[in-house]
Design a protein around this motif. Structure first.
Motif, PDB file in Angstrom:
ATOM      1  N   SER A  53       0.839  -1.206   0.000  1.00  0.00           N
ATOM      2  CA  SER A  53       0.000   0.000   0.000  1.00  0.00           C
ATOM      3  C   SER A  53       0.870   1.251   0.000  1.00  0.00           C
ATOM      4  CB  SER A  53      -0.940   0.008   1.211  1.00  0.00           C
ATOM      5  OG  SER A  53      -0.227   0.210   2.428  1.00  0.00           O
ATOM      6  N   ALA A  54       1.991   1.207   0.717  1.00  0.00           N
ATOM      7  CA  ALA A  54       2.904   2.352   0.732  1.00  0.00           C
ATOM      8  C   ALA A  54       3.596   2.518  -0.615  1.00  0.00           C
ATOM      9  CB  ALA A  54       3.935   2.175   1.847  1.00  0.00           C
ATOM     10  N   LEU A  55       4.002   1.410  -1.227  1.00  0.00           N
ATOM     11  CA  LEU A  55       4.633   1.489  -2.553  1.00  0.00           C
ATOM     12  C   LEU A  55       3.681   2.106  -3.565  1.00  0.00           C
ATOM     13  CD1 LEU A  55       6.439  -1.977  -2.727  1.00  0.00           C
ATOM     14  CD2 LEU A  55       7.507   0.263  -2.397  1.00  0.00           C
ATOM     15  N   GLU A  56       2.410   1.760  -3.470  1.00  0.00           N
ATOM     16  CA  GLU A  56       1.418   2.329  -4.383  1.00  0.00           C
ATOM     17  C   GLU A  56       1.315   3.840  -4.192  1.00  0.00           C
ATOM     18  OE1 GLU A  56      -1.730   1.733  -7.359  1.00  0.00           O
ATOM     19  OE2 GLU A  56       0.066   0.641  -6.714  1.00  0.00           O
ATOM     20  N   ASP A  57       1.337   4.277  -2.938  1.00  0.00           N
ATOM     21  CA  ASP A  57       1.247   5.708  -2.655  1.00  0.00           C
ATOM     22  C   ASP A  57       2.485   6.460  -3.136  1.00  0.00           C
ATOM     23  OD1 ASP A  57      -1.211   5.345  -1.564  1.00  0.00           O
ATOM     24  OD2 ASP A  57      -0.616   5.732   0.507  1.00  0.00           O
ATOM     25  N   CYS A  58       3.628   5.787  -3.134  1.00  0.00           N
ATOM     26  CA  CYS A  58       4.859   6.441  -3.588  1.00  0.00           C
ATOM     27  C   CYS A  58       4.792   6.801  -5.067  1.00  0.00           C
ATOM     28  CB  CYS A  58       6.066   5.543  -3.321  1.00  0.00           C
ATOM     29  SG  CYS A  58       6.525   5.408  -1.569  1.00  0.00           S
ATOM     30  N   GLY A  59       3.992   6.067  -5.827  1.00  0.00           N
ATOM     31  CA  GLY A  59       3.741   6.425  -7.213  1.00  0.00           C
ATOM     32  C   GLY A  59       4.845   6.076  -8.185  1.00  0.00           C
ATOM     33  N   ASN A  60       5.808   5.269  -7.740  1.00  0.00           N
ATOM     34  CA  ASN A  60       6.848   4.845  -8.681  1.00  0.00           C
ATOM     35  C   ASN A  60       6.589   3.393  -9.082  1.00  0.00           C
ATOM     36  OD1 ASN A  60       7.803   3.231  -6.541  1.00  0.00           O
ATOM     37  ND2 ASN A  60       9.103   4.885  -5.793  1.00  0.00           N
ATOM     38  N   ASN A  61       7.593   2.720  -9.574  1.00  0.00           N
ATOM     39  CA  ASN A  61       7.420   1.327  -9.990  1.00  0.00           C
ATOM     40  C   ASN A  61       7.882   0.356  -8.908  1.00  0.00           C
ATOM     41  OD1 ASN A  61       6.403   2.001 -12.583  1.00  0.00           O
ATOM     42  ND2 ASN A  61       8.500   2.405 -13.297  1.00  0.00           N
ATOM     43  N   GLY A  62       7.767   0.751  -7.658  1.00  0.00           N
ATOM     44  CA  GLY A  62       8.239  -0.064  -6.548  1.00  0.00           C
ATOM     45  C   GLY A  62       7.578  -1.433  -6.490  1.00  0.00           C
ATOM     46  N   ILE A  63       8.395  -2.435  -6.193  1.00  0.00           N
ATOM     47  CA  ILE A  63       7.932  -3.820  -6.127  1.00  0.00           C
ATOM     48  C   ILE A  63       8.400  -4.445  -4.810  1.00  0.00           C
ATOM     49  CG2 ILE A  63       8.311  -6.152  -7.090  1.00  0.00           C
ATOM     50  CD1 ILE A  63       6.354  -4.626  -8.718  1.00  0.00           C
ATOM     51  N   LEU A  64       7.541  -5.275  -4.233  1.00  0.00           N
ATOM     52  CA  LEU A  64       7.896  -6.074  -3.060  1.00  0.00           C
ATOM     53  C   LEU A  64       8.024  -7.529  -3.475  1.00  0.00           C
ATOM     54  CD1 LEU A  64       8.237  -6.639   0.003  1.00  0.00           C
ATOM     55  CD2 LEU A  64       5.733  -6.868   0.105  1.00  0.00           C
ATOM     56  N   HIS A  65       9.193  -8.117  -3.260  1.00  0.00           N
ATOM     57  CA  HIS A  65       9.387  -9.556  -3.418  1.00  0.00           C
ATOM     58  C   HIS A  65       9.145 -10.204  -2.057  1.00  0.00           C
ATOM     59  CE1 HIS A  65      11.301  -9.580  -7.484  1.00  0.00           C
ATOM     60  NE2 HIS A  65      11.565  -8.323  -7.149  1.00  0.00           N
ATOM     61  N   SER A  66       8.295 -11.210  -2.007  1.00  0.00           N
ATOM     62  CA  SER A  66       7.961 -11.892  -0.762  1.00  0.00           C
ATOM     63  C   SER A  66       8.413 -13.344  -0.826  1.00  0.00           C
ATOM     64  CB  SER A  66       6.454 -11.830  -0.503  1.00  0.00           C
ATOM     65  OG  SER A  66       6.010 -10.499  -0.387  1.00  0.00           O
ATOM     66  N   VAL A  67       9.107 -13.779   0.211  1.00  0.00           N
ATOM     67  CA  VAL A  67       9.651 -15.137   0.273  1.00  0.00           C
ATOM     68  C   VAL A  67       9.031 -15.865   1.452  1.00  0.00           C
ATOM     69  CG1 VAL A  67      11.748 -16.531   0.468  1.00  0.00           C
ATOM     70  CG2 VAL A  67      11.831 -14.301  -0.705  1.00  0.00           C
ATOM     71  N   ASP A  68       8.382 -16.984   1.179  1.00  0.00           N
ATOM     72  CA  ASP A  68       7.727 -17.749   2.246  1.00  0.00           C
ATOM     73  C   ASP A  68       7.422 -19.144   1.716  1.00  0.00           C
ATOM     74  OD1 ASP A  68       5.986 -16.677   4.985  1.00  0.00           O
ATOM     75  OD2 ASP A  68       5.526 -18.660   4.207  1.00  0.00           O
ATOM     76  N   LEU A  69       7.237 -20.085   2.627  1.00  0.00           N
ATOM     77  CA  LEU A  69       6.780 -21.413   2.231  1.00  0.00           C
ATOM     78  C   LEU A  69       5.305 -21.389   1.838  1.00  0.00           C
ATOM     79  CD1 LEU A  69       8.523 -23.556   5.007  1.00  0.00           C
ATOM     80  CD2 LEU A  69       9.180 -23.364   2.599  1.00  0.00           C
ATOM     81  N   TYR A  70       4.553 -20.412   2.373  1.00  0.00           N
ATOM     82  CA  TYR A  70       3.144 -20.210   2.015  1.00  0.00           C
ATOM     83  C   TYR A  70       2.300 -21.469   2.216  1.00  0.00           C
ATOM     84  CZ  TYR A  70       4.308 -15.731  -0.244  1.00  0.00           C
ATOM     85  OH  TYR A  70       4.723 -14.453  -0.510  1.00  0.00           O
ATOM     86  N   GLY A  71       2.599 -22.232   3.224  1.00  0.00           N
ATOM     87  CA  GLY A  71       1.824 -23.449   3.462  1.00  0.00           C
ATOM     88  C   GLY A  71       0.618 -23.193   4.342  1.00  0.00           C
ATOM     89  N   ASP A  72       0.020 -24.279   4.830  1.00  0.00           N
ATOM     90  CA  ASP A  72      -1.066 -24.168   5.797  1.00  0.00           C
ATOM     91  C   ASP A  72      -0.503 -23.644   7.113  1.00  0.00           C
ATOM     92  OD1 ASP A  72      -2.685 -25.340   3.870  1.00  0.00           O
ATOM     93  OD2 ASP A  72      -2.377 -27.362   4.652  1.00  0.00           O
ATOM     94  N   LYS A  73      -1.188 -22.679   7.718  1.00  0.00           N
ATOM     95  CA  LYS A  73      -0.746 -22.114   8.990  1.00  0.00           C
ATOM     96  C   LYS A  73      -1.432 -22.861  10.125  1.00  0.00           C
ATOM     97  CE  LYS A  73       1.699 -19.195   6.722  1.00  0.00           C
ATOM     98  NZ  LYS A  73       3.157 -19.411   6.573  1.00  0.00           N
ATOM     99  N   MET A  74      -0.602 -23.516  10.926  1.00  0.00           N
ATOM    100  CA  MET A  74      -1.111 -24.384  11.988  1.00  0.00           C
ATOM    101  C   MET A  74      -1.021 -23.685  13.342  1.00  0.00           C
ATOM    102  SD  MET A  74      -1.863 -27.036  10.177  1.00  0.00           S
ATOM    103  CE  MET A  74      -1.984 -28.482  11.231  1.00  0.00           C
ATOM    104  N   PRO A  75      -1.792 -24.183  14.341  1.00  0.00           N
ATOM    105  CA  PRO A  75      -1.760 -23.559  15.668  1.00  0.00           C
ATOM    106  C   PRO A  75      -0.347 -23.408  16.204  1.00  0.00           C
ATOM    107  CG  PRO A  75      -3.547 -25.120  15.555  1.00  0.00           C
ATOM    108  CD  PRO A  75      -2.763 -25.272  14.279  1.00  0.00           C
ATOM    109  N   PHE A  76      -0.125 -22.309  16.919  1.00  0.00           N
ATOM    110  CA  PHE A  76       1.186 -21.929  17.424  1.00  0.00           C
ATOM    111  C   PHE A  76       1.057 -21.611  18.905  1.00  0.00           C
ATOM    112  CE2 PHE A  76       4.155 -18.306  18.178  1.00  0.00           C
ATOM    113  CZ  PHE A  76       5.332 -18.994  18.018  1.00  0.00           C
TER     114      PHE A  76
END
Length: 289
Positions: free
Chosen positions: A133-156
């Motif tokens: 949302s902040a990158l969008e407001d900055c108005g440039n071509n900003g990109i966020l690369h996200s690194v995660d296993l993106y699996g099922d989130k289990m109780p913690f």
């Protein structure tokens, strides 16, 4: 490649939610949840996990992040509505970045105006949306690369209702709602595997790096050593969960105390208290290569 299990061991689930295995098996069968023995272990199919955790946590009081102390309830914008949806999920508390911390992160991005950002560890997407949302407001071509296993989130920590199926699809849905999908590139896999292919997958140097993945000493140190060389001079690095006595993790504090603090000619850093849980944030500026 999708490494999400199809079958989950019931003894593992019993340990996650701090329940007796026999009682859990009775609860499942009483509610018509099919179990199957595989390799001598009783398992439940992934398609039945949501029902199982709903029954396990049916009478457990929920805790939520308090949105009234943030700007989110007062904003009628797609990204704010999507974030409110994330914070309403059972899985959001306490592992998701709080709204107060998210507002700090969003303001930071707006001020430093980065072109290329990378976060390690997304959980269910709160930090992803704050940054995008902040990158969008900055108005440039900003990109966020996200690194995660993106699996099922289990109780913690035995929080029985903290469960969410298929984090990748969930985050993509929230990004679509926020109208921010064009600001995020997801890299599904272990951070060390993605980092070993950095030049191919990500390319240029980073303006901002957020490390919030594996919080063990080995994991946090490995992420720092692998990704920090790609942070440009003048770039910013942020660690979440830096106070072990509060958050229960030693990794981020170890990196700060054992590596960063010992190189004053290379880094400037500050440690910040956070609300409502004082897990802490450290903001580091790389002043030399």
């Amino acid at each position: 490649m999708n490494n999400t299990p199809t079958w989950y061991q019931m003894d593992h689930i019993a340990n996650l939610v701090n329940e007796d295995l026999h009682d859990l098996l009775v609860l499942a069968t009483t509610n018509g949840i099919k179990l199957q023995k595989k390799s001598g272990t009783i398992t439940v199919h992934r398609n039945d996990l949501t029902r199982l955790f709903e029954e396990i946590s049916r009478d457990v009081p929920r805790r939520r992040h308090v949105l009234t102390k943030s700007l989110l309830p007062h904003l009628d914008l797609p990204w704010a509505k999507a974030l409110k949806g994330i914070y309403e999920e059972d899985a959001a508390w306490p592992a998701s970045m709080s709204p107060q911390q998210g507002e700090f992160l969003r303001s930071l991005i707006q001020n430093i105006n980065p072109k290329k950002c990378l976060e390690i560890g997304c959980f269910i997407g709160a930090s992803t949306l704050w940054i995008c949302s902040a990158l969008e407001d900055c108005g440039n071509n900003g990109i966020l690369h996200s690194v995660d296993l993106y699996g099922d989130k289990m109780p913690f920590k035995h929080i029985k209702y903290m469960f969410l199926l298929d984090a990748l699809s969930y985050i993509q849905k929230r990004l679509d709602e926020a109208e921010l999908s064009h600001r995020n590139i997801q890299h599904v896999g272990h951070s060390h595997l993605v980092g070993s292919q950095y030049d191919k997958l990500i390319g240029d140097e980073l303006d901002f790096l957020f490390i919030d993945g594996d919080h063990t000493i080995e994991g946090a140190t490995g992420d720092f050593l692998l990704y920090e060389p790609h942070l440009k001079k003048g770039g910013y690095l942020m660690f979440h969960d830096i106070y072990p006595e509060v958050c229960g993790w030693d990794g981020p504090a170890h990196v700060i105390n054992s590596i960063i603090a010992k190189q004053p000619g290379k880094y400037q850093f500050v440690e910040l208290d956070t609300a409502p849980q004082n897990y802490g944030i450290s903001l580091i500026k790389k002043i030399a290569k």
